[in-house]
Design an enzyme around this catalytic site. Structure first.
Site, PDB file in Angstrom:
ATOM      1  N   GLU A 232       5.207  51.304 -56.704  1.00 48.39           N
ATOM      2  CA  GLU A 232       5.400  51.579 -58.212  1.00 48.39           C
ATOM      3  C   GLU A 232       5.385  52.990 -58.524  1.00 48.39           C
ATOM      4  O   GLU A 232       4.134  53.787 -58.366  1.00 48.39           O
ATOM      5  CB  GLU A 232       3.870  51.020 -58.756  1.00 48.39           C
TER       6      GLU A 232
ATOM      7  N   HIS B 284      12.797  42.616 -60.918  1.00 48.41           N
ATOM      8  CA  HIS B 284      13.360  42.218 -62.220  1.00 48.41           C
ATOM      9  C   HIS B 284      15.043  42.096 -62.228  1.00 48.41           C
ATOM     10  O   HIS B 284      15.470  41.888 -61.221  1.00 48.41           O
ATOM     11  CB  HIS B 284      12.467  42.929 -63.254  1.00 48.41           C
TER      12      HIS B 284
ATOM     13  N   HIS C 114       9.386  49.052 -58.160  1.00 40.07           N
ATOM     14  CA  HIS C 114       8.917  48.819 -59.365  1.00 40.07           C
ATOM     15  C   HIS C 114       8.321  49.982 -60.215  1.00 40.07           C
ATOM     16  O   HIS C 114       8.250  51.070 -59.771  1.00 40.07           O
ATOM     17  CB  HIS C 114       7.782  47.893 -59.354  1.00 40.07           C
TER      18      HIS C 114
HETATM   19 ZN   LIG Z   1       7.770  45.168 -61.864  1.00 39.93          ZN
END
Ligand SMILES: [Zn+2]
Length: 246
Positions: free
Chosen positions: A149, A10, A85
């Site tokens: 993640e 992002h 992430h």
């Molecule tokens: Zn993400």
């Protein structure tokens, strides 16, 4: 010298997932990515980033966003790509760490497992395992790639952890530690950047089976190994069982 491209997910126009108190995924992963890069560079690896600030080098377009991340990784000639992430789910109780790899990359799968194991060991969060992921950045990067993640930012407890500087340091140490071990510290010189043992099966040198040596243990990609032996490997998703038939 091995080159690693780090991709903080992002950024800029895209905050990523946002936690209950407003913590933004893009800020968490940028901090972790920069720290990871610093540790890798100090161990002698060459590091590139898809972004080093909240500014992204592309326009606010989700597809161009992903295309550009891969372009950067591919153009810098990276040997490995790691995308960082925070997870998010509709269920506020979802929690834990998981790491994705691309099905066509055995090396990516091996490093994904090592990163996952190290993160789980260091952070102590629920082990959601490594998984095959059909993510654009895993598919379109030409080098082995993983997407990790770290924890669920939408989960209240895990958002609190992700906000903590000491937690982020631990994440950076875990990821960089694995990559330094895998690729070998460039500062040590030495030709093979990561130790890749030669595999001989029944007197025949086999070059199409990925293998590596980490901490004195040899890891050999099972499916390629077994198929070289004329056998077959099956995976039973229900029972999470690897079935080898020779
Ligand atoms: Zn993400």
């Amino acid at each position: 010298m091995a080159r690693v491209c780090i991709d903080p997910g992002h950024g800029g126009y895209d905050p990523g997932a946002v936690g209950p108190t407003g913590l933004k995924e893009k800020d968490v992963v940028l901090d972790i990515a920069l720290q990871t890069g610093k540790l890798l560079a100090s161990a002698g690896l060459e590091v590139s980033f898809t972004r080093t600030s909240d500014r992204v080098l592309w326009s606010a377009d989700e597809r161009m966003d992903l295309v550009n991340r891969c372009r950067i990784a591919n153009q810098t000639g990276a040997d490995f790509f790691v995308s960082i992430h925070c997870n998010s789910a509709n269920n506020p109780d979802a929690h834990g760490t998981e790491t994705y790899y691309c099905s066509r990359s055995d090396r990516g799968a091996i490093v994904a497992r090592l990163i996952q194991e190290e993160l789980v060991k260091t952070l102590g969060l629920r082990d959601r395992q490594t998984k095959e992921g059909n993510y654009y950045v895993l598919r379109e990067t030409v080098m082995p790639a993983v997407l990790t993640e770290i924890a669920f930012i939408n989960n209240q407890q895990e958002e609190q952890l992700l906000a903590r500087p000491d937690f982020r340091v631990k994440v950076a140490q875990a990821i960089s530690g694995v990559l330094v071990k895998y690729f070998g510290a460039g500062s040590r010189g030495g030709e093979p950047e990561h130790s890749e043992p030669q595999l001989v099966i029944n007197g025949r040198v086999v070059t199409n089976v990925p293998s590596c040596l980490i901490d004195g243990k040899t890891y050999v990609e099972l499916r390629s190994l077994v198929s070289n032996l004329g056998g077959e490997v099956r995976w039973d998703e229900m029972t999470k069982t690897i079935i080898v038939e020779l």
